[in-house]
Design a protein around this motif. Sequence first.
Motif, PDB file in Angstrom:
ATOM      1  N   VAL A  31      -8.401 -59.083 -32.015  1.00  0.00           N
ATOM      2  CA  VAL A  31      -9.404 -60.244 -31.723  1.00  0.00           C
ATOM      3  C   VAL A  31     -10.919 -60.105 -32.830  1.00  0.00           C
ATOM      4  O   VAL A  31     -10.666 -58.889 -33.352  1.00  0.00           O
ATOM      5  CB  VAL A  31     -10.276 -60.035 -30.170  1.00  0.00           C
ATOM      6  N   PRO A  32     -11.398 -61.303 -33.352  1.00  0.00           N
ATOM      7  CA  PRO A  32     -12.292 -60.644 -34.691  1.00  0.00           C
ATOM      8  C   PRO A  32     -13.204 -59.273 -34.053  1.00  0.00           C
ATOM      9  O   PRO A  32     -13.644 -58.773 -33.086  1.00  0.00           O
ATOM     10  CB  PRO A  32     -13.160 -62.150 -34.415  1.00  0.00           C
ATOM     11  N   ASP A  33     -14.100 -59.212 -35.116  1.00  0.00           N
ATOM     12  CA  ASP A  33     -14.375 -57.829 -35.273  1.00  0.00           C
ATOM     13  C   ASP A  33     -15.714 -58.426 -34.814  1.00  0.00           C
ATOM     14  O   ASP A  33     -16.437 -57.101 -33.586  1.00  0.00           O
ATOM     15  CB  ASP A  33     -15.415 -57.419 -36.417  1.00  0.00           C
ATOM     16  N   ARG A  34     -16.473 -59.593 -34.286  1.00  0.00           N
ATOM     17  CA  ARG A  34     -17.900 -59.685 -34.055  1.00  0.00           C
ATOM     18  C   ARG A  34     -17.821 -60.685 -33.380  1.00  0.00           C
ATOM     19  O   ARG A  34     -17.311 -62.266 -33.316  1.00  0.00           O
ATOM     20  CB  ARG A  34     -18.825 -60.011 -34.932  1.00  0.00           C
ATOM     21  N   PHE A  45     -17.194 -66.834 -34.419  1.00  0.00           N
ATOM     22  CA  PHE A  45     -16.869 -65.378 -34.033  1.00  0.00           C
ATOM     23  C   PHE A  45     -15.915 -64.400 -36.065  1.00  0.00           C
ATOM     24  O   PHE A  45     -16.277 -66.215 -36.438  1.00  0.00           O
ATOM     25  CB  PHE A  45     -14.989 -65.508 -33.784  1.00  0.00           C
ATOM     26  N   ALA A  46     -16.454 -63.822 -35.953  1.00  0.00           N
ATOM     27  CA  ALA A  46     -16.786 -62.863 -37.399  1.00  0.00           C
ATOM     28  C   ALA A  46     -15.204 -61.812 -37.949  1.00  0.00           C
ATOM     29  O   ALA A  46     -15.521 -61.297 -36.272  1.00  0.00           O
ATOM     30  CB  ALA A  46     -17.542 -62.687 -38.106  1.00  0.00           C
ATOM     31  N   LEU A  66      -8.288 -69.334 -30.831  1.00  0.00           N
ATOM     32  CA  LEU A  66     -10.290 -69.238 -30.387  1.00  0.00           C
ATOM     33  C   LEU A  66      -9.936 -70.237 -30.905  1.00  0.00           C
ATOM     34  O   LEU A  66     -11.038 -71.424 -30.671  1.00  0.00           O
ATOM     35  CB  LEU A  66     -10.183 -67.767 -31.134  1.00  0.00           C
ATOM     36  N   ARG A  67      -9.790 -71.139 -32.093  1.00  0.00           N
ATOM     37  CA  ARG A  67      -9.427 -72.285 -33.000  1.00  0.00           C
ATOM     38  C   ARG A  67      -9.100 -73.420 -32.485  1.00  0.00           C
ATOM     39  O   ARG A  67      -9.646 -74.934 -32.179  1.00  0.00           O
ATOM     40  CB  ARG A  67      -9.111 -71.892 -34.054  1.00  0.00           C
ATOM     41  N   ALA A  68      -8.341 -73.662 -31.639  1.00  0.00           N
ATOM     42  CA  ALA A  68      -7.464 -74.026 -30.679  1.00  0.00           C
ATOM     43  C   ALA A  68      -8.561 -74.320 -30.079  1.00  0.00           C
ATOM     44  O   ALA A  68      -8.810 -75.925 -28.793  1.00  0.00           O
ATOM     45  CB  ALA A  68      -6.181 -74.143 -29.605  1.00  0.00           C
ATOM     46  N   LEU A  69      -9.482 -73.719 -29.428  1.00  0.00           N
ATOM     47  CA  LEU A  69     -10.116 -73.645 -28.329  1.00  0.00           C
ATOM     48  C   LEU A  69     -11.724 -74.326 -28.509  1.00  0.00           C
ATOM     49  O   LEU A  69     -12.734 -75.040 -27.968  1.00  0.00           O
ATOM     50  CB  LEU A  69     -10.626 -72.185 -27.763  1.00  0.00           C
ATOM     51  N   GLY A  70     -11.777 -74.523 -30.135  1.00  0.00           N
ATOM     52  CA  GLY A  70     -12.610 -75.218 -30.178  1.00  0.00           C
ATOM     53  C   GLY A  70     -13.368 -74.732 -31.085  1.00  0.00           C
ATOM     54  O   GLY A  70     -15.117 -74.824 -31.606  1.00  0.00           O
ATOM     55  N   PHE A  71     -13.482 -73.196 -31.118  1.00  0.00           N
ATOM     56  CA  PHE A  71     -14.615 -72.218 -31.848  1.00  0.00           C
ATOM     57  C   PHE A  71     -13.897 -72.371 -33.472  1.00  0.00           C
ATOM     58  O   PHE A  71     -13.384 -72.044 -33.867  1.00  0.00           O
ATOM     59  CB  PHE A  71     -13.681 -71.090 -30.996  1.00  0.00           C
ATOM     60  N   ARG A  72     -14.977 -72.011 -33.661  1.00  0.00           N
ATOM     61  CA  ARG A  72     -15.264 -71.058 -35.616  1.00  0.00           C
ATOM     62  C   ARG A  72     -15.035 -69.822 -35.582  1.00  0.00           C
ATOM     63  O   ARG A  72     -15.750 -69.114 -34.972  1.00  0.00           O
ATOM     64  CB  ARG A  72     -16.374 -72.008 -35.722  1.00  0.00           C
ATOM     65  N   VAL A  73     -14.099 -69.747 -36.595  1.00  0.00           N
ATOM     66  CA  VAL A  73     -13.416 -68.340 -36.976  1.00  0.00           C
ATOM     67  C   VAL A  73     -13.909 -67.972 -38.432  1.00  0.00           C
ATOM     68  O   VAL A  73     -13.530 -68.768 -38.433  1.00  0.00           O
ATOM     69  CB  VAL A  73     -12.160 -67.475 -36.084  1.00  0.00           C
ATOM     70  N   PHE A  74     -14.950 -67.383 -38.875  1.00  0.00           N
ATOM     71  CA  PHE A  74     -14.707 -66.585 -40.290  1.00  0.00           C
ATOM     72  C   PHE A  74     -14.084 -65.336 -40.158  1.00  0.00           C
ATOM     73  O   PHE A  74     -14.301 -64.643 -39.148  1.00  0.00           O
ATOM     74  CB  PHE A  74     -16.334 -67.223 -40.440  1.00  0.00           C
ATOM     75  N   VAL A  75     -14.286 -65.344 -41.363  1.00  0.00           N
ATOM     76  CA  VAL A  75     -13.111 -64.105 -42.233  1.00  0.00           C
ATOM     77  C   VAL A  75     -14.074 -63.705 -43.956  1.00  0.00           C
ATOM     78  O   VAL A  75     -13.098 -64.111 -45.291  1.00  0.00           O
ATOM     79  CB  VAL A  75     -11.250 -64.375 -42.502  1.00  0.00           C
ATOM     80  N   PRO A  76     -15.116 -63.324 -43.685  1.00  0.00           N
ATOM     81  CA  PRO A  76     -16.210 -63.340 -44.443  1.00  0.00           C
ATOM     82  C   PRO A  76     -15.429 -61.587 -45.280  1.00  0.00           C
ATOM     83  O   PRO A  76     -15.678 -60.423 -44.485  1.00  0.00           O
ATOM     84  CB  PRO A  76     -17.464 -62.751 -44.216  1.00  0.00           C
ATOM     85  N   ASP A  77     -15.769 -61.563 -46.706  1.00  0.00           N
ATOM     86  CA  ASP A  77     -14.987 -60.415 -47.367  1.00  0.00           C
ATOM     87  C   ASP A  77     -15.952 -59.376 -48.042  1.00  0.00           C
ATOM     88  O   ASP A  77     -15.856 -58.859 -49.145  1.00  0.00           O
ATOM     89  CB  ASP A  77     -13.537 -60.968 -47.918  1.00  0.00           C
ATOM     90  N   SER A  78     -17.133 -60.368 -48.375  1.00  0.00           N
ATOM     91  CA  SER A  78     -18.018 -60.405 -49.141  1.00  0.00           C
ATOM     92  C   SER A  78     -19.402 -60.379 -48.950  1.00  0.00           C
ATOM     93  O   SER A  78     -19.691 -61.113 -47.975  1.00  0.00           O
ATOM     94  CB  SER A  78     -17.567 -60.804 -50.553  1.00  0.00           C
TER      95      SER A  78
END
Length: 95
Positions: A31-34, A45-46, A66-78
Amino acid sequence: MEKTVEAYLRDRVKAAGGLALKLVCPGWTGVPDRLILLPGARVYFAETKDLGKTPKRRQRYVHGRLRALGFRVFVPDSKPAVDAMMAAISGEGRT
């Protein structure tokens, strides 16, 4: 570095009037961190990462669900990636 990115994300979300809750789901890995909650009932989600790192296989699977359910998931690395994420979602709050 990942902890620095995560702390910066929390601060930016708080400044936007929202919450960046640590997401822990016993029995469900990847699961995402946040969980990001913003005014207007906006949910995101992030998954924070070290610079240049990408999600592991299980994380990619969960992000896809999560994206298939319509949520945005971000993966910031900076910090700039967090800024870009916040710019993207701040535009979604406008009507």
